[in-house]
Design a protein around this motif. Sequence first.
Motif, PDB file in Angstrom:
ATOM      1  N   ASN A  15       0.720  -1.171   0.075  1.00  0.00           N
ATOM      2  CA  ASN A  15       0.161   0.162   0.010  1.00  0.00           C
ATOM      3  C   ASN A  15       0.855   1.255   0.123  1.00  0.00           C
ATOM      4  O   ASN A  15       1.664   1.328   1.051  1.00  0.00           O
ATOM      5  CB  ASN A  15      -0.754  -0.020   1.412  1.00  0.00           C
ATOM      6  CG  ASN A  15      -1.880   1.200   1.110  1.00  0.00           C
ATOM      7  OD1 ASN A  15      -1.684   2.004   0.702  1.00  0.00           O
ATOM      8  ND2 ASN A  15      -2.961   0.864   1.829  1.00  0.00           N
ATOM      9  N   PRO A  16       0.886   2.071  -1.002  1.00  0.00           N
ATOM     10  CA  PRO A  16       1.399   3.344  -1.273  1.00  0.00           C
ATOM     11  C   PRO A  16       1.501   4.355  -0.028  1.00  0.00           C
ATOM     12  O   PRO A  16       2.507   4.831   0.759  1.00  0.00           O
ATOM     13  CB  PRO A  16       1.009   3.974  -2.614  1.00  0.00           C
ATOM     14  CG  PRO A  16       0.414   3.019  -3.179  1.00  0.00           C
ATOM     15  CD  PRO A  16      -0.098   1.908  -2.243  1.00  0.00           C
TER      16      PRO A  16
ATOM     17  N   ILE B  95       3.427   2.764   2.925  1.00  0.00           N
ATOM     18  CA  ILE B  95       4.884   3.031   2.695  1.00  0.00           C
ATOM     19  C   ILE B  95       5.139   4.578   3.177  1.00  0.00           C
ATOM     20  O   ILE B  95       6.187   4.869   3.663  1.00  0.00           O
ATOM     21  CB  ILE B  95       5.439   3.044   1.405  1.00  0.00           C
ATOM     22  CG1 ILE B  95       5.087   1.572   0.685  1.00  0.00           C
ATOM     23  CG2 ILE B  95       6.605   3.708   0.991  1.00  0.00           C
ATOM     24  CD1 ILE B  95       5.965   0.638   1.610  1.00  0.00           C
ATOM     25  N   ALA B  96       4.122   5.568   2.802  1.00  0.00           N
ATOM     26  CA  ALA B  96       4.364   6.942   3.117  1.00  0.00           C
ATOM     27  C   ALA B  96       4.389   7.440   4.633  1.00  0.00           C
ATOM     28  O   ALA B  96       5.453   8.004   5.226  1.00  0.00           O
ATOM     29  CB  ALA B  96       3.235   8.042   2.534  1.00  0.00           C
TER      30      ALA B  96
ATOM     31  N   LYS C  89       7.557   5.871   6.136  1.00  0.00           N
ATOM     32  CA  LYS C  89       8.896   6.723   5.810  1.00  0.00           C
ATOM     33  C   LYS C  89       8.619   8.003   6.633  1.00  0.00           C
ATOM     34  O   LYS C  89       9.916   8.534   6.987  1.00  0.00           O
ATOM     35  CB  LYS C  89       8.865   7.460   4.183  1.00  0.00           C
ATOM     36  CG  LYS C  89       9.234   6.337   3.257  1.00  0.00           C
ATOM     37  CD  LYS C  89       9.231   7.016   2.006  1.00  0.00           C
ATOM     38  CE  LYS C  89       9.765   5.915   0.932  1.00  0.00           C
ATOM     39  NZ  LYS C  89       9.895   6.285  -0.434  1.00  0.00           N
TER      40      LYS C  89
END
Length: 134
Positions: free
Chosen positions: A9-10, A13-14, A17
């Motif tokens: 899932n993007p 990931i964000a 980060k």
Amino acid sequence: MTNKSWLLNPAAIAAAKICILQIEEELDIKLRLSHPQFLQMIKDYCELTESLALTEAYQALKVFADESLEDTTKALPKKIIKIKPSMAIESDHHSPDHSKKQDEMVQYKGREFHRYDEDGQEFKGLYRGQARYA
């Protein structure tokens, strides 16, 4: 092994980060996304630093990880854990002489066995239903 499907899932990931950057700013530690215990490490760092920004970023990331964990627990059967039985030893440790070794009993898998056999060997377990001494 933990479920890592949340990494697809993007948005997750964000969020990860953001957690990595917060940890790097506060502790000067570069945590890698590929670390085997990535989520546990972030949780530990949250408790260590008591940082509000890091805790908020971790909570946002945890939402994605919990969703992927729920999906797999529905699909996979429960893991069966075999536990090795423990040996409960009943003996009189207050007696000065050890001539009563024949009287000491060991409870193993719900049955009682002599702790020592007539040769003085100690009980080690069962083999094909028979007491094993060595």
